[in-house]
Design a protein around this motif. Sequence first.
Motif, PDB file in Angstrom:
ATOM      1  N   PHE A  86       0.834  -1.215   0.000  1.00 55.27           N
ATOM      2  CA  PHE A  86       0.000   0.000   0.000  1.00 55.27           C
ATOM      3  C   PHE A  86       0.864   1.259   0.000  1.00 55.27           C
ATOM      4  N   ASP A  87       0.419   2.292  -0.718  1.00 52.11           N
ATOM      5  CA  ASP A  87       1.148   3.561  -0.773  1.00 52.11           C
ATOM      6  C   ASP A  87       0.480   4.661   0.051  1.00 52.11           C
ATOM      7  N   GLU A  88      -0.826   4.506   0.322  1.00 47.39           N
ATOM      8  CA  GLU A  88      -1.566   5.532   1.072  1.00 47.39           C
ATOM      9  C   GLU A  88      -1.920   4.937   2.434  1.00 47.39           C
ATOM     10  N   LEU A  89      -1.143   5.333   3.444  1.00 43.01           N
ATOM     11  CA  LEU A  89      -1.257   4.666   4.746  1.00 43.01           C
ATOM     12  C   LEU A  89      -1.395   5.654   5.888  1.00 43.01           C
ATOM     13  N   VAL A  90      -2.219   5.278   6.854  1.00 40.51           N
ATOM     14  CA  VAL A  90      -2.300   6.000   8.117  1.00 40.51           C
ATOM     15  C   VAL A  90      -2.037   4.998   9.230  1.00 40.51           C
ATOM     16  N   TYR A  91      -1.240   5.409  10.216  1.00 39.20           N
ATOM     17  CA  TYR A  91      -0.905   4.555  11.351  1.00 39.20           C
ATOM     18  C   TYR A  91      -1.364   5.255  12.622  1.00 39.20           C
ATOM     19  N   LEU A  92      -2.070   4.518  13.477  1.00 40.96           N
ATOM     20  CA  LEU A  92      -2.535   5.058  14.759  1.00 40.96           C
ATOM     21  C   LEU A  92      -2.076   4.094  15.840  1.00 40.96           C
ATOM     22  N   THR A  93      -1.339   4.594  16.839  1.00 38.92           N
ATOM     23  CA  THR A  93      -0.847   3.724  17.905  1.00 38.92           C
ATOM     24  C   THR A  93      -1.413   4.175  19.243  1.00 38.92           C
ATOM     25  N   VAL A  94      -1.868   3.203  20.024  1.00 33.61           N
ATOM     26  CA  VAL A  94      -2.469   3.472  21.327  1.00 33.61           C
ATOM     27  C   VAL A  94      -1.704   2.658  22.365  1.00 33.61           C
ATOM     28  N   SER A  95      -0.897   3.336  23.168  1.00 29.23           N
ATOM     29  CA  SER A  95      -0.169   2.643  24.236  1.00 29.23           C
ATOM     30  C   SER A  95      -0.034   3.608  25.406  1.00 29.23           C
ATOM     31  N   THR A  96       1.185   3.866  25.895  1.00 33.47           N
ATOM     32  CA  THR A  96       1.371   4.856  26.967  1.00 33.47           C
ATOM     33  C   THR A  96       0.864   6.221  26.501  1.00 33.47           C
ATOM     34  N   GLY A  97       1.077   6.506  25.248  1.00 38.93           N
ATOM     35  CA  GLY A  97       0.507   7.690  24.622  1.00 38.93           C
ATOM     36  C   GLY A  97      -0.295   7.261  23.402  1.00 38.93           C
ATOM     37  N   VAL A  98      -0.841   8.237  22.699  1.00 40.54           N
ATOM     38  CA  VAL A  98      -1.517   7.974  21.429  1.00 40.54           C
ATOM     39  C   VAL A  98      -0.819   8.814  20.372  1.00 40.54           C
ATOM     40  N   GLY A  99      -0.432   8.191  19.273  1.00 42.39           N
ATOM     41  CA  GLY A  99       0.276   8.918  18.226  1.00 42.39           C
ATOM     42  C   GLY A  99      -0.062   8.356  16.866  1.00 42.39           C
ATOM     43  N   GLY A 100       0.545   8.938  15.851  1.00 42.19           N
ATOM     44  CA  GLY A 100       0.234   8.457  14.517  1.00 42.19           C
ATOM     45  C   GLY A 100       1.290   8.834  13.507  1.00 42.19           C
ATOM     46  N   ALA A 101       1.072   8.368  12.295  1.00 44.39           N
ATOM     47  CA  ALA A 101       1.940   8.691  11.168  1.00 44.39           C
ATOM     48  C   ALA A 101       1.110   8.510   9.907  1.00 44.39           C
ATOM     49  N   ALA A 102       1.552   9.159   8.843  1.00 45.47           N
ATOM     50  CA  ALA A 102       0.843   9.016   7.574  1.00 45.47           C
ATOM     51  C   ALA A 102       1.843   8.993   6.434  1.00 45.47           C
ATOM     52  N   MET A 103       1.470   8.278   5.378  1.00 44.75           N
ATOM     53  CA  MET A 103       2.306   8.155   4.197  1.00 44.75           C
ATOM     54  C   MET A 103       1.417   8.366   2.991  1.00 44.75           C
ATOM     55  N   SER A 104       1.889   9.173   2.036  1.00 47.29           N
ATOM     56  CA  SER A 104       1.167   9.328   0.780  1.00 47.29           C
ATOM     57  C   SER A 104       2.130   9.070  -0.363  1.00 47.29           C
ATOM     58  N   ARG A 105       1.686   8.287  -1.331  1.00 48.42           N
ATOM     59  CA  ARG A 105       2.537   7.855  -2.441  1.00 48.42           C
ATOM     60  C   ARG A 105       3.831   7.221  -1.922  1.00 48.42           C
TER      61      ARG A 105
ATOM     62  N   ALA B 218      -9.806   8.701   8.240  1.00 46.86           N
ATOM     63  CA  ALA B 218     -10.212   8.229   6.909  1.00 46.86           C
ATOM     64  C   ALA B 218     -10.710   9.401   6.070  1.00 46.86           C
ATOM     65  N   ASN B 219     -11.536  10.251   6.666  1.00 46.64           N
ATOM     66  CA  ASN B 219     -12.059  11.410   5.926  1.00 46.64           C
ATOM     67  C   ASN B 219     -10.942  12.396   5.581  1.00 46.64           C
ATOM     68  N   ALA B 220      -9.973  12.570   6.494  1.00 45.39           N
ATOM     69  CA  ALA B 220      -8.916  13.556   6.265  1.00 45.39           C
ATOM     70  C   ALA B 220      -7.899  13.082   5.233  1.00 45.39           C
ATOM     71  N   PHE B 221      -7.615  11.766   5.179  1.00 49.36           N
ATOM     72  CA  PHE B 221      -6.502  11.268   4.365  1.00 49.36           C
ATOM     73  C   PHE B 221      -6.918  10.355   3.214  1.00 49.36           C
ATOM     74  N   ASP B 222      -8.133   9.826   3.225  1.00 48.16           N
ATOM     75  CA  ASP B 222      -8.571   8.892   2.198  1.00 48.16           C
ATOM     76  C   ASP B 222      -7.515   7.808   1.945  1.00 48.16           C
ATOM     77  N   PRO B 223      -7.064   7.120   2.998  1.00 48.19           N
ATOM     78  CA  PRO B 223      -5.988   6.146   2.805  1.00 48.19           C
ATOM     79  C   PRO B 223      -6.494   4.805   2.283  1.00 48.19           C
ATOM     80  N   ASP B 224      -5.563   3.993   1.743  1.00 43.95           N
ATOM     81  CA  ASP B 224      -5.887   2.594   1.431  1.00 43.95           C
ATOM     82  C   ASP B 224      -6.188   1.831   2.711  1.00 43.95           C
ATOM     83  N   LEU B 225      -5.352   2.122   3.735  1.00 40.54           N
ATOM     84  CA  LEU B 225      -5.351   1.280   4.939  1.00 40.54           C
ATOM     85  C   LEU B 225      -5.014   2.129   6.164  1.00 40.54           C
TER      86      LEU B 225
END
Length: 327
Positions: A136-155, A259-266
Amino acid sequence: LDAVNPWVLSVDIGGTWTRFAALDRAGKLIARTQRPTGSEGSHDDVRAIWKALLADLTGQLSAAWASEPSAVGVGATGPIECESGRIFAPPNTGNGLAGLALVFEFNQLTGAPVAVERDTNAALLAERAVGAGVGFDELVYLTVSTGVGGAAMSRGELLRGRNGGAMEVGHIVVERDGPLCGCGRNGCLEAVASGPSLAVAARQRSGELEANVLRSMLDTDERFTGASVDSAARAGDPVARSIVARAGAAIASAVVDLANAFDPDLIILGGSVAAAHPEWIGHARAALSLLALEPTRYSVRVAPAGLGDDGVLMGAAIRAWQIAPST
Ligand SMILES: [Zn+2]
């Protein structure tokens, strides 16, 4: 000298643990060690921990491996300025890391070139290379542990923002009058869904029932954590169950926003708290199919992270090999 195999040093600096690993060119982990991050100490205390970790690690390597790393990749808890690797006062940890410029520090420690990424960015790089995000090229990552964070990839490229601070999605507000967050606002996703936030909510609500499971755990368990709330919920405690359900609903709502903000594959859901609640994947899928905008709702997928705790180390190693001298 030609027979000596090169390796990179991969470092994962988390709120609780700092992990060092040596990885070969194929991305295989050949040695690892960890110690408490020590962020309540001084900068010199933290440097002494890193020096000891490096000695632990190189002590595990046989003569087949080079004595020094070809490069260093660091994944560190945010907020962080990724070019210099400078750490700002993290909401979840003490001040021992604040102000340290990781590129300079690890170059001083090893003599090798250094690349720094926020830990969530490193984890997403690894998920795309060998985990849940392969293909996949369009990705959003959301992590929930001691904190909550994320990352995103486009193309296929990480979205870093100006300073490397993009996708600090733990600090989007999901409950305007919700609990106070470490960042100073009320009702951030992190203040509702992180492991520590579950424990805080349980303490605040412990008086609601006379003799519930949660109350007896609070009375007996000195190290009361989010995992304690989980086990109380599994034991049927109604307050614990409502706290966990509230966190799961906040995550599902945030997944729809992403999903609405990034329209990712996954969208990849990672972190220890998410891993402890596999039902959150189903909740997120249901929320997406009902609430995400068209046409995203028909195409977007949700999957659990594939790499667990080692994702940051593997992603940091990918960055290290990108800057290693090609001798
Ligand atoms: Zn916040």
